[in-house]
Design an enzyme around this catalytic site. Structure first.
Site, PDB file in Angstrom:
ATOM      1  N   CYS A  55       4.038 -18.458  66.170  1.00  0.00           N
ATOM      2  CA  CYS A  55       2.428 -18.188  66.181  1.00  0.00           C
ATOM      3  C   CYS A  55       1.801 -17.644  67.589  1.00  0.00           C
ATOM      4  O   CYS A  55       2.048 -17.400  68.346  1.00  0.00           O
ATOM      5  CB  CYS A  55       2.253 -20.317  66.699  1.00  0.00           C
ATOM      6  SG  CYS A  55       0.558 -20.358  65.836  1.00  0.00           S
ATOM      7  N   HIS A 112       1.492 -22.870  57.446  1.00  0.00           N
ATOM      8  CA  HIS A 112       1.772 -23.209  58.937  1.00  0.00           C
ATOM      9  C   HIS A 112       0.197 -22.361  58.969  1.00  0.00           C
ATOM     10  O   HIS A 112       0.389 -23.187  59.263  1.00  0.00           O
ATOM     11  CB  HIS A 112       2.541 -21.785  58.646  1.00  0.00           C
ATOM     12  CG  HIS A 112       1.911 -21.059  60.412  1.00  0.00           C
ATOM     13  ND1 HIS A 112       2.937 -21.472  61.229  1.00  0.00           N
ATOM     14  CD2 HIS A 112       1.542 -20.837  61.073  1.00  0.00           C
ATOM     15  CE1 HIS A 112       2.390 -21.019  63.054  1.00  0.00           C
ATOM     16  NE2 HIS A 112       1.481 -19.980  62.631  1.00  0.00           N
ATOM     17  N   GLU A 113      -0.777 -21.947  58.190  1.00  0.00           N
ATOM     18  CA  GLU A 113      -2.526 -21.593  58.337  1.00  0.00           C
ATOM     19  C   GLU A 113      -2.713 -23.304  58.144  1.00  0.00           C
ATOM     20  O   GLU A 113      -3.516 -23.750  59.107  1.00  0.00           O
ATOM     21  CB  GLU A 113      -2.863 -20.510  57.569  1.00  0.00           C
ATOM     22  CG  GLU A 113      -1.750 -19.605  57.513  1.00  0.00           C
ATOM     23  CD  GLU A 113      -2.020 -19.340  59.066  1.00  0.00           C
ATOM     24  OE1 GLU A 113      -0.189 -19.186  59.368  1.00  0.00           O
ATOM     25  OE2 GLU A 113      -2.204 -19.592  59.689  1.00  0.00           O
ATOM     26  N   HIS A 152      -2.341 -25.645  60.788  1.00  0.00           N
ATOM     27  CA  HIS A 152      -3.347 -25.452  61.741  1.00  0.00           C
ATOM     28  C   HIS A 152      -4.745 -25.569  61.655  1.00  0.00           C
ATOM     29  O   HIS A 152      -5.568 -26.336  62.674  1.00  0.00           O
ATOM     30  CB  HIS A 152      -3.795 -23.782  62.197  1.00  0.00           C
ATOM     31  CG  HIS A 152      -2.530 -22.729  63.213  1.00  0.00           C
ATOM     32  ND1 HIS A 152      -2.395 -23.727  64.291  1.00  0.00           N
ATOM     33  CD2 HIS A 152      -2.140 -22.206  63.084  1.00  0.00           C
ATOM     34  CE1 HIS A 152      -1.818 -22.567  64.480  1.00  0.00           C
ATOM     35  NE2 HIS A 152      -0.968 -21.920  63.779  1.00  0.00           N
TER      36      HIS A 152
HETATM   37  O1  LIG Z   1      -1.452 -18.917  62.409  1.00  0.00           O
HETATM   38  C1  LIG Z   1      -0.867 -17.658  62.538  1.00  0.00           C
HETATM   39  N1  LIG Z   1      -0.388 -17.695  63.465  1.00  0.00           N
HETATM   40  O2  LIG Z   1      -0.284 -17.757  64.532  1.00  0.00           O
HETATM   41  C2  LIG Z   1       0.525 -16.482  62.618  1.00  0.00           C
HETATM   42  C3  LIG Z   1       2.148 -16.528  62.305  1.00  0.00           C
HETATM   43  C4  LIG Z   1       2.375 -17.201  60.989  1.00  0.00           C
HETATM   44  C5  LIG Z   1       3.338 -17.204  60.170  1.00  0.00           C
HETATM   45  C6  LIG Z   1       4.557 -17.283  61.714  1.00  0.00           C
HETATM   46  C7  LIG Z   1       6.100 -17.439  60.899  1.00  0.00           C
HETATM   47  C8  LIG Z   1       5.813 -18.094  59.455  1.00  0.00           C
HETATM   48  C9  LIG Z   1       4.977 -18.852  59.071  1.00  0.00           C
HETATM   49  C10 LIG Z   1       2.921 -18.395  59.458  1.00  0.00           C
HETATM   50 NI    NI Z   2      -0.167 -20.502  64.170  1.00  0.00          NI
END
Ligand SMILES: OCN(O)CCCc1ccccc1
Ligand code: NI
Length: 187
Positions: free
Chosen positions: A114, A157-158, A161
């Site tokens: 992240c 993942h987003e 957040h």
């Molecule tokens: O929130 C976005 N971020 O921190 C960047 C990494 C995004 C991400 C990384 C690994 C698996 C799914 C999503």
């Molecule tokens: Ni992230």
């Protein structure tokens, strides 16, 4: 232009807040923010720009990571297969919502990272393998899309957040590399 200096890091309370829905159609300010978020991702994946601007590569970004507690996310996942351009996803989602998801679970074989976490956190982050997401675009048009595998992982993942959830909240601390039967490992 967004750079790493604009991204807040774990410990900042905004990362643990539930972000607010935005008015639809999005305001000019929210449209501009979305454009800058998507441009950041493109820059972060461009070797020259990333080097020049010292950007960590990212495939997604959520407004709370910019200390903006709004339900806005950007994803930019280039398609790995030129024959299938639709296998990638590049868009800004306003008020995204997971409408439904598969029972089937999946995780990335190499775990997750992240941009708001300046450390490695090993472990499988188990998520739904397929999701149906609704969202509004910059024009205020409603979309309903089905995502699977890597695209589904990134969008989850987003969306985490904007709900104040960090990827490592999903890791089994006692057995981070433990995998239940049937979980699809995406390499
Ligand atoms: O929130 C976005 N971020 O921190 C960047 C990494 C995004 C991400 C990384 C690994 C698996 C799914 C999503
Ligand atoms: Ni992230």
């Amino acid at each position: 232009m967004i750079t790493m200096d604009d991204i807040i890091r774990e410990g900042h309370p905004t990362l643990r807040a539930v972000a607010k829905e935005v008015p639809i159609p999005p305001t000019a300010e929210d449209v501009e923010l979305g454009k800058e978020m998507l441009q950041f991702l493109k820059n972060s994946q461009d070797p020259e720009k990333a080097e020049e601007l010292q950007l960590r590569g990212g495939v997604g970004l959520a407004a709370p990571q910019l200390d903006v507690s709004k339900r806005i996310i950007a994803v930019h996942v280039p398609s790995v297969d030129p024959e299938k351009p639709e296998s990638g996803i590049s868009t800004v989602m306003y008020n995204p919502k997971v409408l439904s998801h598969s029972v089937q679970e999946a995780c990335l074989g190499e775990g997750e990272g992240c941009l708001s976490v300046d450390r490695e956190v090993p472990g499988y982050v188990v998520r739904a393998a397929r999701i149906t997401v609704s969202y509004f675009d910059a024009e205020g048009e409603k979309h309903k899309i089905r995502l699977k595998n890597y695209n589904a992982i990134v969008v989850q993942h987003e969306i985490d957040h904007i709900n104040g959830i960090m990827f490592y909240d999903h890791i089994d601390e006692k057995n981070p590399l433990q995998l239940k039967d049937g979980v699809l490992v995406i390499e």
